[in-house]
Structures are given as C-alpha cells and as structure tokens.
Design a protein around this motif. Structure first.
Motif, PDB file in Angstrom:
ATOM      1  N   GLY A 177     -45.516-119.469  31.557  1.00  0.00           N
ATOM      2  CA  GLY A 177     -45.780-118.320  30.888  1.00  0.00           C
ATOM      3  C   GLY A 177     -44.337-117.376  30.530  1.00  0.00           C
ATOM      4  N   VAL A 178     -45.316-117.130  28.960  1.00  0.00           N
ATOM      5  CA  VAL A 178     -44.005-116.340  28.356  1.00  0.00           C
ATOM      6  C   VAL A 178     -43.354-115.268  29.395  1.00  0.00           C
ATOM      7  CG1 VAL A 178     -43.763-114.474  26.765  1.00  0.00           C
ATOM      8  CG2 VAL A 178     -44.871-116.337  26.362  1.00  0.00           C
ATOM      9  N   GLU A 179     -43.324-114.635  30.499  1.00  0.00           N
ATOM     10  CA  GLU A 179     -42.611-114.199  30.996  1.00  0.00           C
ATOM     11  C   GLU A 179     -41.951-114.987  31.888  1.00  0.00           C
ATOM     12  OE1 GLU A 179     -42.181-110.816  30.580  1.00  0.00           O
ATOM     13  OE2 GLU A 179     -43.259-110.643  29.088  1.00  0.00           O
ATOM     14  N   ALA A 180     -42.738-115.966  32.438  1.00  0.00           N
ATOM     15  CA  ALA A 180     -41.798-116.591  33.475  1.00  0.00           C
ATOM     16  C   ALA A 180     -40.357-117.250  33.008  1.00  0.00           C
ATOM     17  CB  ALA A 180     -42.061-117.642  33.240  1.00  0.00           C
ATOM     18  N   TRP A 181     -40.150-117.021  31.722  1.00  0.00           N
ATOM     19  CA  TRP A 181     -39.359-117.947  30.840  1.00  0.00           C
ATOM     20  C   TRP A 181     -38.783-116.449  29.658  1.00  0.00           C
ATOM     21  CZ3 TRP A 181     -37.237-122.618  29.759  1.00  0.00           C
ATOM     22  CH2 TRP A 181     -37.987-123.355  30.184  1.00  0.00           C
ATOM     23  N   ARG A 182     -39.087-115.518  29.953  1.00  0.00           N
ATOM     24  CA  ARG A 182     -38.359-114.717  28.900  1.00  0.00           C
ATOM     25  C   ARG A 182     -37.525-114.071  30.374  1.00  0.00           C
ATOM     26  NH1 ARG A 182     -38.813-111.597  25.546  1.00  0.00           N
ATOM     27  NH2 ARG A 182     -41.755-111.953  24.918  1.00  0.00           N
ATOM     28  N   ASP A 183     -37.844-113.861  31.872  1.00  0.00           N
ATOM     29  CA  ASP A 183     -37.074-113.646  33.031  1.00  0.00           C
ATOM     30  C   ASP A 183     -36.224-114.788  33.380  1.00  0.00           C
ATOM     31  OD1 ASP A 183     -36.724-112.216  35.252  1.00  0.00           O
ATOM     32  OD2 ASP A 183     -37.254-113.966  36.822  1.00  0.00           O
ATOM     33  N   PHE A 184     -36.452-116.039  32.974  1.00  0.00           N
ATOM     34  CA  PHE A 184     -35.630-117.121  33.171  1.00  0.00           C
ATOM     35  C   PHE A 184     -34.195-116.402  32.014  1.00  0.00           C
ATOM     36  CE2 PHE A 184     -33.139-121.289  31.666  1.00  0.00           C
ATOM     37  CZ  PHE A 184     -32.953-121.817  32.850  1.00  0.00           C
ATOM     38  N   LEU A 185     -33.981-116.408  31.083  1.00  0.00           N
ATOM     39  CA  LEU A 185     -33.233-116.028  30.350  1.00  0.00           C
ATOM     40  C   LEU A 185     -32.711-114.915  30.721  1.00  0.00           C
ATOM     41  CD1 LEU A 185     -35.270-117.112  26.649  1.00  0.00           C
ATOM     42  CD2 LEU A 185     -33.316-119.077  27.579  1.00  0.00           C
ATOM     43  N   SER A 186     -33.630-113.641  30.937  1.00  0.00           N
ATOM     44  CA  SER A 186     -32.450-112.873  31.189  1.00  0.00           C
ATOM     45  C   SER A 186     -31.158-112.671  32.417  1.00  0.00           C
ATOM     46  CB  SER A 186     -33.933-111.619  31.432  1.00  0.00           C
ATOM     47  OG  SER A 186     -33.138-110.478  32.423  1.00  0.00           O
ATOM     48  N   ARG A 187     -32.043-114.377  33.421  1.00  0.00           N
ATOM     49  CA  ARG A 187     -31.284-114.047  34.358  1.00  0.00           C
ATOM     50  C   ARG A 187     -29.589-115.243  34.101  1.00  0.00           C
ATOM     51  NH1 ARG A 187     -34.303-116.893  38.185  1.00  0.00           N
ATOM     52  NH2 ARG A 187     -36.482-117.325  36.421  1.00  0.00           N
ATOM     53  N   HIS A 188     -30.308-115.090  32.565  1.00  0.00           N
ATOM     54  CA  HIS A 188     -28.702-116.219  32.079  1.00  0.00           C
ATOM     55  C   HIS A 188     -28.193-114.846  30.897  1.00  0.00           C
ATOM     56  CE1 HIS A 188     -28.969-119.599  34.315  1.00  0.00           C
ATOM     57  NE2 HIS A 188     -30.529-119.587  34.593  1.00  0.00           N
ATOM     58  N   GLU A 189     -28.649-113.706  31.367  1.00  0.00           N
ATOM     59  CA  GLU A 189     -27.855-112.812  30.015  1.00  0.00           C
ATOM     60  C   GLU A 189     -28.272-113.441  28.727  1.00  0.00           C
ATOM     61  OE1 GLU A 189     -24.248-112.507  31.871  1.00  0.00           O
ATOM     62  OE2 GLU A 189     -25.038-111.588  33.416  1.00  0.00           O
ATOM     63  N   ILE A 190     -29.389-114.480  28.815  1.00  0.00           N
ATOM     64  CA  ILE A 190     -29.443-114.836  27.088  1.00  0.00           C
ATOM     65  C   ILE A 190     -31.337-113.555  26.562  1.00  0.00           C
ATOM     66  CG2 ILE A 190     -30.492-116.627  25.694  1.00  0.00           C
ATOM     67  CD1 ILE A 190     -27.629-117.118  27.013  1.00  0.00           C
ATOM     68  N   ALA A 191     -30.399-113.126  25.263  1.00  0.00           N
ATOM     69  CA  ALA A 191     -30.796-111.847  24.786  1.00  0.00           C
ATOM     70  C   ALA A 191     -32.247-112.201  24.182  1.00  0.00           C
ATOM     71  CB  ALA A 191     -30.186-110.767  23.806  1.00  0.00           C
ATOM     72  N   ALA A 192     -33.341-112.029  24.412  1.00  0.00           N
ATOM     73  CA  ALA A 192     -34.488-112.510  23.409  1.00  0.00           C
ATOM     74  C   ALA A 192     -35.972-111.278  23.125  1.00  0.00           C
ATOM     75  CB  ALA A 192     -35.782-113.677  24.480  1.00  0.00           C
TER      76      ALA A 192
END
Length: 112
Positions: free
Chosen positions: A71-86
């Motif tokens: 889901g969106v939240e899983a991908w948003r969390d993944f990007l956040s942990r890698h310091e990628i803004a979305a």
C-alpha cells in the motif's frame, strides 16, 4: 575489525554484496549503515553490531509492488526511511517511481 557489506547494494548499475572487495571510490558512496563489523578475534560479533545489522535489514526491506503490504503507506514509510521526500497526494505508483528514480530499487522490466 574490518568492515563488510551486510546486504547487496547497487552503485552506478553495479551490484556489490557481502564478501565483495569494494573499490575505494565506491565504498565512499555507500552509507555506513550498509556495513557491519566482522567477527572479532574472540570469534563473536559485538552485540551492538548485531542490533545495527537487524535495524539496517528492516530499513532495506523493499515493500512488494502488489498484494499484501504494497500500500501507499508502506511505500511512503520506505521512502521516508531513506530520506526521500514524497508528495502527500502521491499514489502508490508515484512512490514506486520515486524509489526507482532515486536508485533505491531497480525498475521493473516492461511486461511483454
């Protein structure tokens, strides 16, 4: 103690993994979180290294592209942990594209 990769990483399209000898220029581009200490002279790893390895592994886990856990939240969390803004309004496909563009994941091959 020497340092070794704890997981596979991709730098400029080249994969490097545990046991690979890294060129100095490549090693400088890989964050410290991707390395773990080898076994010390006493034959055991430091507990702190084991905890770091466990945390890094969780950070490196890529959500599936479809199905459970994609889901969106899983991908948003993944990007956040890698310091990628979305973008807050981004769709799951937008987030996956951002992960591909940033080099965190390989692009999915086109379907025939």
């Amino acid at each position: 103690m020497t340092k070794r990769l704890i997981a596979y990483v991709h730098v400029d399209g080249q994969a490097y993994g545990p046991g690979d000898k890294l060129p100095a220029a490549v090693a400088k581009r890989i964050g410290a979180h991707a390395f773990a200490s080898d076994v010390d002279e006493g034959g055991r790893e430091d507990q702190e290294d084991l905890e770091i390895s466990s945390n890094v592994q969780r950070t490196l886990e890529v959500p599936p592209r479809s199905g459970r856990g994609s889901g969106v939240e899983a991908w948003r969390d993944f990007l956040s942990r890698h310091e990628i803004a979305a973008d807050p309004d981004a769709t799951r496909d937008d987030l996956i594209a951002a992960a591909e563009q940033s080099g965190l994941i390989e692009p999915e091959p086109p379907q025939e």
